[in-house]
Write a protein that holds these residues in place. Structure first.
Motif, PDB file in Angstrom:
ATOM      1  N   HIS A  24       0.829  -1.211   0.000  1.00  0.00           N
ATOM      2  CA  HIS A  24       0.000   0.000   0.000  1.00  0.00           C
ATOM      3  C   HIS A  24       0.861   1.258   0.000  1.00  0.00           C
ATOM      4  O   HIS A  24       0.313   2.372  -0.101  1.00  0.00           O
ATOM      5  N   ASP A  25       2.156   1.099   0.116  1.00  0.00           N
ATOM      6  CA  ASP A  25       3.075   2.239   0.104  1.00  0.00           C
ATOM      7  C   ASP A  25       3.498   2.505  -1.342  1.00  0.00           C
ATOM      8  O   ASP A  25       4.056   1.630  -2.017  1.00  0.00           O
ATOM      9  N   PRO A  26       3.263   3.729  -1.871  1.00  0.00           N
ATOM     10  CA  PRO A  26       3.607   4.023  -3.263  1.00  0.00           C
ATOM     11  C   PRO A  26       5.077   3.806  -3.587  1.00  0.00           C
ATOM     12  O   PRO A  26       5.402   3.283  -4.661  1.00  0.00           O
ATOM     13  N   VAL A  27       5.977   4.191  -2.681  1.00  0.00           N
ATOM     14  CA  VAL A  27       7.405   4.060  -2.966  1.00  0.00           C
ATOM     15  C   VAL A  27       7.787   2.595  -3.143  1.00  0.00           C
ATOM     16  O   VAL A  27       8.526   2.230  -4.070  1.00  0.00           O
ATOM     17  N   VAL A  28       7.273   1.732  -2.266  1.00  0.00           N
ATOM     18  CA  VAL A  28       7.552   0.301  -2.385  1.00  0.00           C
ATOM     19  C   VAL A  28       6.985  -0.236  -3.707  1.00  0.00           C
ATOM     20  O   VAL A  28       7.618  -1.049  -4.394  1.00  0.00           O
ATOM     21  N   ALA A  29       5.810   0.237  -4.081  1.00  0.00           N
ATOM     22  CA  ALA A  29       5.191  -0.190  -5.339  1.00  0.00           C
ATOM     23  C   ALA A  29       6.065   0.213  -6.526  1.00  0.00           C
ATOM     24  O   ALA A  29       6.261  -0.579  -7.469  1.00  0.00           O
ATOM     25  N   TYR A  30       6.617   1.428  -6.500  1.00  0.00           N
ATOM     26  CA  TYR A  30       7.459   1.879  -7.610  1.00  0.00           C
ATOM     27  C   TYR A  30       8.732   1.049  -7.704  1.00  0.00           C
ATOM     28  O   TYR A  30       9.210   0.740  -8.810  1.00  0.00           O
ATOM     29  N   VAL A  31       9.285   0.661  -6.541  1.00  0.00           N
ATOM     30  CA  VAL A  31      10.487  -0.179  -6.540  1.00  0.00           C
ATOM     31  C   VAL A  31      10.173  -1.546  -7.157  1.00  0.00           C
ATOM     32  O   VAL A  31      10.944  -2.073  -7.969  1.00  0.00           O
ATOM     33  N   LEU A  32       9.032  -2.106  -6.762  1.00  0.00           N
ATOM     34  CA  LEU A  32       8.637  -3.413  -7.328  1.00  0.00           C
ATOM     35  C   LEU A  32       8.460  -3.321  -8.843  1.00  0.00           C
ATOM     36  O   LEU A  32       8.869  -4.219  -9.585  1.00  0.00           O
ATOM     37  N   LEU A  33       7.874  -2.237  -9.307  1.00  0.00           N
ATOM     38  CA  LEU A  33       7.663  -2.073 -10.746  1.00  0.00           C
ATOM     39  C   LEU A  33       8.979  -1.817 -11.469  1.00  0.00           C
ATOM     40  O   LEU A  33       9.139  -2.206 -12.634  1.00  0.00           O
ATOM     41  N   PHE A  34       9.922  -1.175 -10.799  1.00  0.00           N
ATOM     42  CA  PHE A  34      11.263  -1.029 -11.376  1.00  0.00           C
ATOM     43  C   PHE A  34      11.890  -2.406 -11.601  1.00  0.00           C
ATOM     44  O   PHE A  34      12.453  -2.684 -12.680  1.00  0.00           O
ATOM     45  N   VAL A  35      11.766  -3.276 -10.589  1.00  0.00           N
ATOM     46  CA  VAL A  35      12.293  -4.641 -10.715  1.00  0.00           C
ATOM     47  C   VAL A  35      11.582  -5.377 -11.847  1.00  0.00           C
ATOM     48  O   VAL A  35      12.198  -6.093 -12.641  1.00  0.00           O
ATOM     49  N   GLU A  36      10.270  -5.182 -11.940  1.00  0.00           N
ATOM     50  CA  GLU A  36       9.517  -5.812 -13.032  1.00  0.00           C
ATOM     51  C   GLU A  36      10.006  -5.311 -14.394  1.00  0.00           C
ATOM     52  O   GLU A  36      10.094  -6.075 -15.360  1.00  0.00           O
ATOM     53  N   GLY A  37      10.335  -4.022 -14.473  1.00  0.00           N
ATOM     54  CA  GLY A  37      10.849  -3.463 -15.721  1.00  0.00           C
ATOM     55  C   GLY A  37      12.164  -4.108 -16.127  1.00  0.00           C
ATOM     56  O   GLY A  37      12.400  -4.387 -17.318  1.00  0.00           O
ATOM     57  N   VAL A  38      13.028  -4.375 -15.141  1.00  0.00           N
ATOM     58  CA  VAL A  38      14.281  -5.081 -15.417  1.00  0.00           C
ATOM     59  C   VAL A  38      13.979  -6.475 -15.971  1.00  0.00           C
ATOM     60  O   VAL A  38      14.554  -6.910 -16.975  1.00  0.00           O
ATOM     61  N   GLY A  39      13.064  -7.177 -15.293  1.00  0.00           N
ATOM     62  CA  GLY A  39      12.693  -8.509 -15.761  1.00  0.00           C
ATOM     63  C   GLY A  39      12.083  -8.477 -17.143  1.00  0.00           C
ATOM     64  O   GLY A  39      12.328  -9.371 -17.973  1.00  0.00           O
ATOM     65  N   ASN A  40      11.306  -7.433 -17.426  1.00  0.00           N
ATOM     66  CA  ASN A  40      10.636  -7.332 -18.722  1.00  0.00           C
ATOM     67  C   ASN A  40      11.634  -7.220 -19.874  1.00  0.00           C
ATOM     68  O   ASN A  40      11.488  -7.895 -20.899  1.00  0.00           O
ATOM     69  N   ILE A  41      12.661  -6.390 -19.709  1.00  0.00           N
ATOM     70  CA  ILE A  41      13.613  -6.206 -20.813  1.00  0.00           C
ATOM     71  C   ILE A  41      14.453  -7.458 -21.011  1.00  0.00           C
ATOM     72  O   ILE A  41      14.757  -7.848 -22.142  1.00  0.00           O
ATOM     73  N   ILE A  42      14.824  -8.137 -19.923  1.00  0.00           N
ATOM     74  CA  ILE A  42      15.577  -9.385 -20.044  1.00  0.00           C
ATOM     75  C   ILE A  42      14.715 -10.444 -20.735  1.00  0.00           C
ATOM     76  O   ILE A  42      15.184 -11.163 -21.619  1.00  0.00           O
ATOM     77  N   PHE A  43      13.445 -10.519 -20.333  1.00  0.00           N
ATOM     78  CA  PHE A  43      12.527 -11.486 -20.927  1.00  0.00           C
ATOM     79  C   PHE A  43      12.373 -11.239 -22.423  1.00  0.00           C
ATOM     80  O   PHE A  43      12.438 -12.166 -23.236  1.00  0.00           O
ATOM     81  N   GLU A  44      12.172  -9.997 -22.778  1.00  0.00           N
ATOM     82  CA  GLU A  44      11.961  -9.650 -24.191  1.00  0.00           C
ATOM     83  C   GLU A  44      13.171 -10.022 -25.036  1.00  0.00           C
ATOM     84  O   GLU A  44      13.037 -10.640 -26.108  1.00  0.00           O
TER      85      GLU A  44
END
Length: 569
Positions: A318-338
């Motif tokens: 529920h904390d926006p900052v933690v959510a942004y960090v998680l989405l940053f990690v997802e972005g890293v995973g996304n580019i590697i996956f692609e």
């Protein structure tokens, strides 16, 4: 050349001029796509005051990929891929010009959506053709790095395209946004026209089993058979389809997360998307290395988990900052996956079936994305937002574990295959003939070559015959004869272990210019002509020993053919 930039790096990939033109085309057309999406949605919403027309246009853009994606892949495999991409860009420019005219004339929304559907239909061959062309334009050991650069460009376009669309809508009339998109597709066509002919060769066992058919339906069936018959391709496709299903859900769920779970509203949604984009840009420099070599399967499986994990974790945050960090990690995973998924497919599907397989994957991916978009709000309504997030991420994580063993076996098999080929590869690398070839290219040559025992007195090649292979002498003594007018069947050369012959016809297109006879029992390596031609194409330029050798031999037998050899493929 090779001393200036280490192979497999961004710098090394960047040196391929023809590929840079393709990259420029991809950058312009991708940015134009995003610009077009924003302009279309905003214009329809403001002019009709109905979200239904916005949804109809969104479906109209994706639906052609569902229905025509496989046919687009067949087109990419049947014709010169440069012409396919140029044609697609020109037709898209025409469609966007028509949209600009409809908007200027205040035409009906249904006419606008109809042209949107046509624009989507003519776009379907572009991506399969681009994906299948890249391996023809860069060295194989630069392939992952080239895909990584394309990924970075895609991430940048995710930001630039919508921003440009919003700016044009704010500063000009809506029609100018569509006119600008038409101009961008025209510029993309100009760039891609500079890559030169991307020749299609039917190589290997796949080509022999699935030759080009007269009917598109047969080519579609063969594309599916290639996907099924090639180890690892179905596993890769399943994981990509699951990733697009997750992405479809995520497009909807982000709105709910920003509004209901984080309480940040539209501003928070922007930061969420920005976090994904920044993560992608940050991960791109490492993605090429992770997806290269014999680790591609591992990178794909790991990045699948890295994509799904943050979404599952987001269901508890529920904390926006933690959510942004998680989405940053997802972005890293996304580019590697692609990058890993594209690179793996390009390496698994050798020859001219790649466009068809990509087309099938595009169609399945579009269906998955639409399904995810539809299912997401239903799950939120029937269960809860955290449940929907857990489902979106959990599907991809579960899929990674299910198909993971198959992809990891590919890595293990690749390491074993390379170890077994090492003696032949080292022998090929020692020849000046292949001093520009990447090791993966030499491995393909080593896989394709046949060791042939030659008895004394055997005519290995005869003057005037079609050139279908080249030969490397491993043991024995061979003489070269020519009955050209100037020589009257004269011995013009003698060769021993380490020499090669038969390459002239493969490079120049001439028939055999001389006869080669074994003076003693010997052993040669026979390399099929298509495989040799692909190796030379992958090396980007012909080697100096090769061009000097061809010119010197032609001067002995056919001086009128001994023109300077074009060193660029």
């Amino acid at each position: 050349m090779d001393n200036e930039a280490r192979r497999g790096t961004f710098r090394s990939a960047w040196r391929h001029t023809r590929w840079r033109y393709l990259l420029a085309s991809l950058a312009v057309s991708t940015a134009a796509d995003f610009l077009y999406t924003v302009a279309l949605s905003v214009f329809l919403l403001e002019s009709t005051r109905s979200a239904r027309w916005v949804a109809a246009a969104a479906v109209g853009r994706i639906a052609p990929y569902v229905v025509l994606g496989p046919i687009g892949g067949v087109i990419a495999d049947r014709f010169d891929r440069r012409r396919v991409m140029v044609t697609a860009d020109v037709l898209r420019a025409v469609c966007l010009g028509l949209i600009a005219l409809i908007v200027t004339a205040n035409g009906p929304a249904i006419a606008l959506v109809a042209v949107v559907i046509v624009a989507g239909a003519v776009s379907t061959p572009y991506r399969p053709a681009a994906s299948a062309a890249t391996p023809n334009l860069v060295r194989e050991d630069d392939l992952a790095a080239a895909n990584a650069i394309e990924g970075i460009v895609g991430q940048a376009c995710w930001i630039v395209g919508p921003a440009l669309g919003a700016a044009l809508l704010a500063l000009t009339r809506p029609a100018w946004s569509f006119a600008a998109t038409a101009a961008a597709f025209t510029l993309s066509a100009v760039f891609v026209s500079r890559i030169g002919e991307v020749r299609l060769r039917r190589v290997g066992a796949v080509a022999e089993k699935y030759p080009q058919r007269a009917h598109i339906r047969d080519d579609l069936v063969d594309g599916w058979h290639v996907a099924r018959a090639t180890a690892g391709v179905l596993a890769q496709m399943i994981l990509v389809v699951l990733a697009l299903f997750t992405f479809g859900m995520e497009l909807v769920l982000h709105v709910f997360v920003a509004r209901d779970q984080l309480g940040t509203g539209e501003t928070g949604l922007g930061w969420m998307l920005a976090s994904l984009g920044v993560g992608g840009l940050a991960g791109a420099p490492f993605a090429g290395r992770l997806a290269g070599g014999d680790r591609t399967g591992r990178a794909l499986v790991g990045s699948g988990v890295l994509l799904g994990g943050p979404l599952v974790a987001l269901s508890f945050v529920h904390d926006p900052v933690v959510a942004y960090v998680l989405l940053f990690v997802e972005g890293v995973g996304n580019i590697i996956f692609e990058i890993a998924s594209v690179t793996l497919l390009q390496r698994l599907v050798v020859g001219d079936a790649l466009g068809r397989v990509v087309g099938l994957q595009e169609s399945a991916s579009a269906i998955a994305q639409l399904s995810g978009t539809i299912i997401a709000p239903l799950v939120v309504t029937a269960a809860s937002l955290p449940a929907a997030l857990a489902l979106a991420g959990g599907v991809l994580i579960a899929g990674s574990f299910v198909v993971g063993p198959s992809l990891l076996r590919l890595d293990t098999a690749e390491r074993g295959r390379r170890a077994g080929l090492a003696p032949r590869v080292d022998a090929l690398a020692a020849l000046g003939l292949f001093d520009r070839a990447a090791r993966v290219t030499l491995e393909r040559l080593a896989t394709a070559l046949a060791e042939v025992n030659i008895a004394a007195g055997t005519v290995v090649v005869a003057e005037g015959d079609d050139a279908d292979a080249m030969y490397i002498i491993r043991r024995g003594h061979f003489s070269v004869f020519s009955h050209a007018a100037a020589f009257s069947d004269t011995r013009v050369n003698e060769m021993d272990a380490g020499d090669w012959f038969g390459e002239i016809g493969l490079v120049t297109g001439l028939r055999r210019t001389a006869t080669v006879i074994a003076d003693s029992d010997g052993v040669v390596w026979r390399i099929p002509g298509d495989t040799f031609a692909d190796a030379m194409a992958a090396s980007v330029v012909l080697t100096d020993p090769l061009t000097r050798g061809i010119r010197g031999r032609l001067l002995r037998t056919h001086p009128h053919y001994a023109q300077p050899i074009d060193t660029h493929n």
